[in-house]
Write a protein that holds these residues in place. Structure first.
Motif, PDB file in Angstrom:
ATOM      1  N   GLY A 198     -13.602 -32.282  -0.510  1.00  0.00           N
ATOM      2  CA  GLY A 198     -12.702 -31.532  -1.372  1.00  0.00           C
ATOM      3  C   GLY A 198     -12.585 -32.028  -2.788  1.00  0.00           C
ATOM      4  O   GLY A 198     -11.647 -31.659  -3.492  1.00  0.00           O
ATOM      5  N   PHE A 199     -13.518 -32.874  -3.239  1.00  0.00           N
ATOM      6  CA  PHE A 199     -13.467 -33.382  -4.604  1.00  0.00           C
ATOM      7  C   PHE A 199     -14.210 -32.432  -5.540  1.00  0.00           C
ATOM      8  O   PHE A 199     -15.441 -32.358  -5.517  1.00  0.00           O
ATOM      9  CB  PHE A 199     -14.067 -34.786  -4.683  1.00  0.00           C
ATOM     10  N   ALA A 200     -13.467 -31.701  -6.344  1.00  0.00           N
ATOM     11  CA  ALA A 200     -14.093 -30.781  -7.288  1.00  0.00           C
ATOM     12  C   ALA A 200     -14.924 -31.550  -8.308  1.00  0.00           C
ATOM     13  O   ALA A 200     -14.591 -32.678  -8.660  1.00  0.00           O
ATOM     14  CB  ALA A 200     -13.026 -29.949  -8.001  1.00  0.00           C
ATOM     15  N   PHE A 201     -15.996 -30.947  -8.754  1.00  0.00           N
ATOM     16  CA  PHE A 201     -16.883 -31.496  -9.783  1.00  0.00           C
ATOM     17  C   PHE A 201     -17.586 -32.785  -9.355  1.00  0.00           C
ATOM     18  O   PHE A 201     -18.113 -33.514 -10.195  1.00  0.00           O
ATOM     19  CB  PHE A 201     -16.113 -31.775 -11.091  1.00  0.00           C
ATOM     20  N   HIS A 202     -17.588 -33.105  -8.054  1.00  0.00           N
ATOM     21  CA  HIS A 202     -18.124 -34.407  -7.635  1.00  0.00           C
ATOM     22  C   HIS A 202     -19.604 -34.558  -7.968  1.00  0.00           C
ATOM     23  O   HIS A 202     -20.054 -35.663  -8.294  1.00  0.00           O
ATOM     24  CB  HIS A 202     -17.877 -34.631  -6.144  1.00  0.00           C
ATOM     25  N   GLN A 203     -20.374 -33.480  -7.889  1.00  0.00           N
ATOM     26  CA  GLN A 203     -21.802 -33.593  -8.211  1.00  0.00           C
ATOM     27  C   GLN A 203     -22.006 -33.908  -9.685  1.00  0.00           C
ATOM     28  O   GLN A 203     -22.828 -34.754 -10.049  1.00  0.00           O
ATOM     29  CB  GLN A 203     -22.521 -32.300  -7.829  1.00  0.00           C
ATOM     30  N   GLU A 204     -21.262 -33.236 -10.546  1.00  0.00           N
ATOM     31  CA  GLU A 204     -21.398 -33.494 -11.973  1.00  0.00           C
ATOM     32  C   GLU A 204     -20.884 -34.887 -12.328  1.00  0.00           C
ATOM     33  O   GLU A 204     -21.477 -35.593 -13.151  1.00  0.00           O
ATOM     34  CB  GLU A 204     -20.645 -32.435 -12.780  1.00  0.00           C
ATOM     35  N   LEU A 205     -19.776 -35.294 -11.704  1.00  0.00           N
ATOM     36  CA  LEU A 205     -19.260 -36.632 -11.954  1.00  0.00           C
ATOM     37  C   LEU A 205     -20.263 -37.703 -11.525  1.00  0.00           C
ATOM     38  O   LEU A 205     -20.453 -38.712 -12.212  1.00  0.00           O
ATOM     39  CB  LEU A 205     -17.935 -36.822 -11.209  1.00  0.00           C
ATOM     40  N   ALA A 206     -20.918 -37.479 -10.375  1.00  0.00           N
ATOM     41  CA  ALA A 206     -21.921 -38.430  -9.900  1.00  0.00           C
ATOM     42  C   ALA A 206     -23.088 -38.513 -10.880  1.00  0.00           C
ATOM     43  O   ALA A 206     -23.602 -39.608 -11.173  1.00  0.00           O
ATOM     44  CB  ALA A 206     -22.412 -38.033  -8.519  1.00  0.00           C
ATOM     45  N   TYR A 207     -23.495 -37.363 -11.404  1.00  0.00           N
ATOM     46  CA  TYR A 207     -24.600 -37.348 -12.367  1.00  0.00           C
ATOM     47  C   TYR A 207     -24.212 -38.088 -13.648  1.00  0.00           C
ATOM     48  O   TYR A 207     -24.970 -38.937 -14.145  1.00  0.00           O
ATOM     49  CB  TYR A 207     -24.997 -35.917 -12.693  1.00  0.00           C
ATOM     50  N   SER A 213     -23.702 -45.239 -18.689  1.00  0.00           N
ATOM     51  CA  SER A 213     -23.171 -46.529 -18.242  1.00  0.00           C
ATOM     52  C   SER A 213     -21.746 -46.775 -18.743  1.00  0.00           C
ATOM     53  O   SER A 213     -21.088 -47.712 -18.283  1.00  0.00           O
ATOM     54  CB  SER A 213     -24.089 -47.660 -18.722  1.00  0.00           C
ATOM     55  N   ARG A 214     -21.255 -45.941 -19.634  1.00  0.00           N
ATOM     56  CA  ARG A 214     -19.899 -46.120 -20.150  1.00  0.00           C
ATOM     57  C   ARG A 214     -18.843 -45.615 -19.177  1.00  0.00           C
ATOM     58  O   ARG A 214     -17.654 -45.915 -19.334  1.00  0.00           O
ATOM     59  CB  ARG A 214     -19.747 -45.377 -21.483  1.00  0.00           C
ATOM     60  N   ILE A 215     -19.256 -44.809 -18.180  1.00  0.00           N
ATOM     61  CA  ILE A 215     -18.307 -44.117 -17.308  1.00  0.00           C
ATOM     62  C   ILE A 215     -18.522 -44.517 -15.856  1.00  0.00           C
ATOM     63  O   ILE A 215     -19.640 -44.417 -15.333  1.00  0.00           O
ATOM     64  CB  ILE A 215     -18.464 -42.588 -17.463  1.00  0.00           C
ATOM     65  N   LYS A 216     -17.473 -44.977 -15.191  1.00  0.00           N
ATOM     66  CA  LYS A 216     -17.508 -45.318 -13.766  1.00  0.00           C
ATOM     67  C   LYS A 216     -16.505 -44.430 -13.037  1.00  0.00           C
ATOM     68  O   LYS A 216     -15.383 -44.219 -13.529  1.00  0.00           O
ATOM     69  CB  LYS A 216     -17.169 -46.794 -13.543  1.00  0.00           C
ATOM     70  N   VAL A 217     -16.895 -43.929 -11.862  1.00  0.00           N
ATOM     71  CA  VAL A 217     -16.054 -42.992 -11.105  1.00  0.00           C
ATOM     72  C   VAL A 217     -15.801 -43.551  -9.709  1.00  0.00           C
ATOM     73  O   VAL A 217     -16.744 -43.946  -9.006  1.00  0.00           O
ATOM     74  CB  VAL A 217     -16.710 -41.601 -11.008  1.00  0.00           C
ATOM     75  N   PHE A 218     -14.536 -43.588  -9.312  1.00  0.00           N
ATOM     76  CA  PHE A 218     -14.133 -44.020  -7.975  1.00  0.00           C
ATOM     77  C   PHE A 218     -13.347 -42.890  -7.298  1.00  0.00           C
ATOM     78  O   PHE A 218     -12.604 -42.158  -7.958  1.00  0.00           O
ATOM     79  CB  PHE A 218     -13.247 -45.272  -8.046  1.00  0.00           C
ATOM     80  N   TYR A 219     -13.526 -42.773  -5.973  1.00  0.00           N
ATOM     81  CA  TYR A 219     -12.826 -41.749  -5.199  1.00  0.00           C
ATOM     82  C   TYR A 219     -11.969 -42.415  -4.127  1.00  0.00           C
ATOM     83  O   TYR A 219     -12.336 -43.451  -3.569  1.00  0.00           O
ATOM     84  CB  TYR A 219     -13.821 -40.813  -4.504  1.00  0.00           C
ATOM     85  N   SER A 220     -10.827 -41.793  -3.813  1.00  0.00           N
ATOM     86  CA  SER A 220      -9.991 -42.264  -2.716  1.00  0.00           C
ATOM     87  C   SER A 220      -9.480 -41.071  -1.928  1.00  0.00           C
ATOM     88  O   SER A 220      -9.142 -40.029  -2.508  1.00  0.00           O
ATOM     89  CB  SER A 220      -8.806 -43.079  -3.233  1.00  0.00           C
ATOM     90  N   LEU A 221      -9.416 -41.227  -0.617  1.00  0.00           N
ATOM     91  CA  LEU A 221      -8.955 -40.160   0.266  1.00  0.00           C
ATOM     92  C   LEU A 221      -7.446 -40.186   0.490  1.00  0.00           C
ATOM     93  O   LEU A 221      -6.947 -39.592   1.440  1.00  0.00           O
ATOM     94  CB  LEU A 221      -9.665 -40.247   1.619  1.00  0.00           C
ATOM     95  N   GLY A 222      -6.716 -40.826  -0.356  1.00  0.00           N
ATOM     96  CA  GLY A 222      -5.270 -40.833  -0.206  1.00  0.00           C
ATOM     97  C   GLY A 222      -4.871 -41.536   1.068  1.00  0.00           C
ATOM     98  O   GLY A 222      -5.358 -42.621   1.392  1.00  0.00           O
ATOM     99  N   ASP A 223      -3.977 -40.917   1.843  1.00  0.00           N
ATOM    100  CA  ASP A 223      -3.510 -41.569   3.063  1.00  0.00           C
ATOM    101  C   ASP A 223      -4.255 -41.086   4.299  1.00  0.00           C
ATOM    102  O   ASP A 223      -3.800 -41.240   5.423  1.00  0.00           O
ATOM    103  CB  ASP A 223      -2.002 -41.347   3.245  1.00  0.00           C
ATOM    104  N   ARG A 224      -5.400 -40.449   4.098  1.00  0.00           N
ATOM    105  CA  ARG A 224      -6.191 -39.972   5.226  1.00  0.00           C
ATOM    106  C   ARG A 224      -7.016 -41.097   5.830  1.00  0.00           C
ATOM    107  O   ARG A 224      -7.334 -42.081   5.181  1.00  0.00           O
ATOM    108  CB  ARG A 224      -7.136 -38.832   4.784  1.00  0.00           C
ATOM    109  N   SER A 225      -7.357 -40.921   7.102  1.00  0.00           N
ATOM    110  CA  SER A 225      -8.225 -41.899   7.756  1.00  0.00           C
ATOM    111  C   SER A 225      -9.638 -41.793   7.183  1.00  0.00           C
ATOM    112  O   SER A 225     -10.045 -40.750   6.690  1.00  0.00           O
ATOM    113  CB  SER A 225      -8.246 -41.658   9.275  1.00  0.00           C
ATOM    114  N   LYS A 226     -10.372 -42.872   7.272  1.00  0.00           N
ATOM    115  CA  LYS A 226     -11.703 -42.930   6.690  1.00  0.00           C
ATOM    116  C   LYS A 226     -12.718 -42.249   7.610  1.00  0.00           C
ATOM    117  O   LYS A 226     -12.950 -42.697   8.735  1.00  0.00           O
ATOM    118  CB  LYS A 226     -12.103 -44.392   6.470  1.00  0.00           C
ATOM    119  N   PRO A 227     -13.359 -41.147   7.181  1.00  0.00           N
ATOM    120  CA  PRO A 227     -14.333 -40.470   8.027  1.00  0.00           C
ATOM    121  C   PRO A 227     -15.645 -41.241   8.072  1.00  0.00           C
ATOM    122  O   PRO A 227     -15.918 -42.096   7.223  1.00  0.00           O
ATOM    123  CB  PRO A 227     -14.509 -39.122   7.334  1.00  0.00           C
TER     124      PRO A 227
END
Length: 468
Positions: A198-207, A213-227
């Motif tokens: 459910g992360f919008a724009f994730h493909q573009e952010l990954a690219y 190298s100036r931009i680093k992106v981290f994702y978190s699933l909030g309080d959900r269990s880790k799939p």
């Protein structure tokens, strides 16, 4: 060929110091081409028509709508700002419904611009937008609006960008803008979502993160269990998580967007890790946590109208999810087929439509009978008087006080969300009197010409009569 690729050493590009927006030098230039380029400077909001030219389905229930102005002009804005859009959800012959949405595109590509709308199945506007706005659709807009944006010039350009859910929209505009500009920058993005897909724009952010190298992106699933297979972070925003992704957070400018609970939590956590208040930028469309607590207390005290208020809040629940960049939802008046529900208090009276007017024919048009404000109860203190016809009360006020705050304290029920002149939800009609209004895009010129105003950002200059 593979051997050549593996042995190639990619060197960092040589960059100028800091970031500077393309329009930053225009105002100070005396050259003729620069004066012509002033159209690309985001200094004045405008009312304009825009045509949808493309729609893009995003993850997380969002859809991106790409527009261009019908007059052919660029839309000049700052990364993080929003536009107010009038949607004809009730038909072309009815008043449109205004909503504010952050721009998700970069102002460095101003000939088209994008908004990204999250669909709320229970909402009034977002389902209509997803189902009806298509290439060729023309909508009335106002913008750019908002003080939540990147600076025009920053010699250090060290940012921590926090987003939760649909709050990624203005953050995406910032990331795209920084990526498109030359100059040194150090950017950390921390993006909280509800589910792995459910992360919008994730493909573009990954690219972008892979090539810049100036931009680093981290994702978190909030309080959900880790799939299974999830490589990102898990858990709600904490001081430990901030320290993990940006141990030098106290040396960065922080921009955060998301639901109000997320923003309130982020504010407290950022203080814990040493970030100064002057380095934190957020946009509370629905007021801060204390505002909501005070409002909840008001509901508890007003037991005689609690059921009616609860119904009205349920009808406007969409505002918690549709508004960008953060949640709406303090209070909005209820509506039925005839328009806004009348407030409690003295009702407006009308002439019997079946009876002819005195001394006239049966074809004469009935006229509204205006209540006599001299019979109203007068409350409060101040040098001026506001007469609220629907509520049936006179409220005393001083010229330096905002009308909405004083009116609500006196029991006048006016819908209000942002209380900063942005969302337009407190719009009412003044029947007489003068005001001074300092709005942030929540009202259009044609509405002002029709006598409407925003009491949240208006002060009275004379005695007034108000249809509320």
């Amino acid at each position: 060929m593979t051997e050549l690729l593996t042995e190639t050493v990619i060197q960092e590009p040589q960059r100028i110091r800091g970031l500077e927006m393309p329009w930053n030098r225009v105002m100070g230039s005396t050259e003729a081409p620069a004066r012509a380029a002033r159209a690309l400077g985001p200094w004045h909001r405008q009312e304009f028509m825009a045509e949808c030219v493309e729609t893009v389905v995003e993850a997380g229930g969002l859809m991106t709508f790409v527009f261009r102005r019908t007059d052919g002009a660029p839309l000049a804005f700052r990364a993080g700002q929003y536009v107010n859009v009038a949607f004809p959800v009730n038909g072309e012959d009815q008043d449109p419904v205004d909503r504010s949405y952050s721009l998700s595109s970069s102002p460095t590509e101003p000939w088209t611009f994008s908004i990204s709308v999250k669909r709320d199945p229970t909402g009034l506007v977002s389902p209509w937008v997803h189902e009806n706005v298509k290439p060729g659709t023309v909508l009335d807009m106002l913008g750019p609006v908002g003080a939540f944006h990147l600076p025009d010039a920053d010699r250090r350009a060290r940012y921590l960008l926090l987003a939760a859910g649909a709050g990624i929209t203005p953050i995406m505009s910032m990331v795209r803008t920084i990526h498109s500009l030359p100059g040194h920058a150090d950017v950390v993005v921390l993006y909280h979502g509800a589910e792995a897909g459910g992360f919008a724009f994730h493909q573009e952010l990954a690219y972008i993160a892979s090539v810049d190298s100036r931009i680093k992106v981290f994702y978190s699933l909030g309080d959900r269990s880790k799939p299974e297979g999830w490589e990102g972070l898990t858990g709600r925003l904490t001081a430990a998580m901030l320290d993990q992704v940006a141990p030098d957070a106290n040396g960065r400018q922080v921009y955060a967007c998301g639901p109000e609970g997320y923003l309130n939590s982020a504010t407290e956590l950022l203080k814990k890790v040493g970030v100064d208040d002057t380095s934190i930028y957020m946009e509370f469309f629905s007021g801060d946590r204390q505002t909501l607590l005070e409002y909840q207390a008001e509901i508890a005290l007003a037991t005689d109208i609690a059921e009616e208020i609860a119904e009205e809040i349920a009808e406007s629940a969409e505002d918690y999810y549709e508004g960008q960049p953060s949640a709406f939802g303090l209070y909005e008046p209820g509506y039925d087929a005839d328009g806004p529900l009348q407030a409690t208090g003295l009702p407006l009276e009308t002439v019997d439509t079946d009876a002819p007017a005195a001394g006239g024919s049966a074809d004469a048009q009935p006229e509204a009978v205006t209540p006599d404000a001299s019979s109203f109860e007068t409350v409060g203190t101040g040098s001026l008087t506001l007469s609220f016809l629907r509520t049936g009360v006179n409220v005393r006020i001083d010229p330096d006080q905002h009308i909405l705050e004083v009116a609500q304290r006196a029991g006048v029920r006016i819908g209000a969300n942002c209380k900063e002149g942005m969302c337009g939800s407190c719009k009412v009609v003044k029947l007489s009197g003068d005001i001074e209004m300092n709005h942030q895009g929540g009202i259009r010129k044609r509405e002002i010409d029709a006598g409407k105003f925003l009491p949240c950002c208006s002060t009275a200059q004379t005695d007034m009569v108000i249809d509320a």
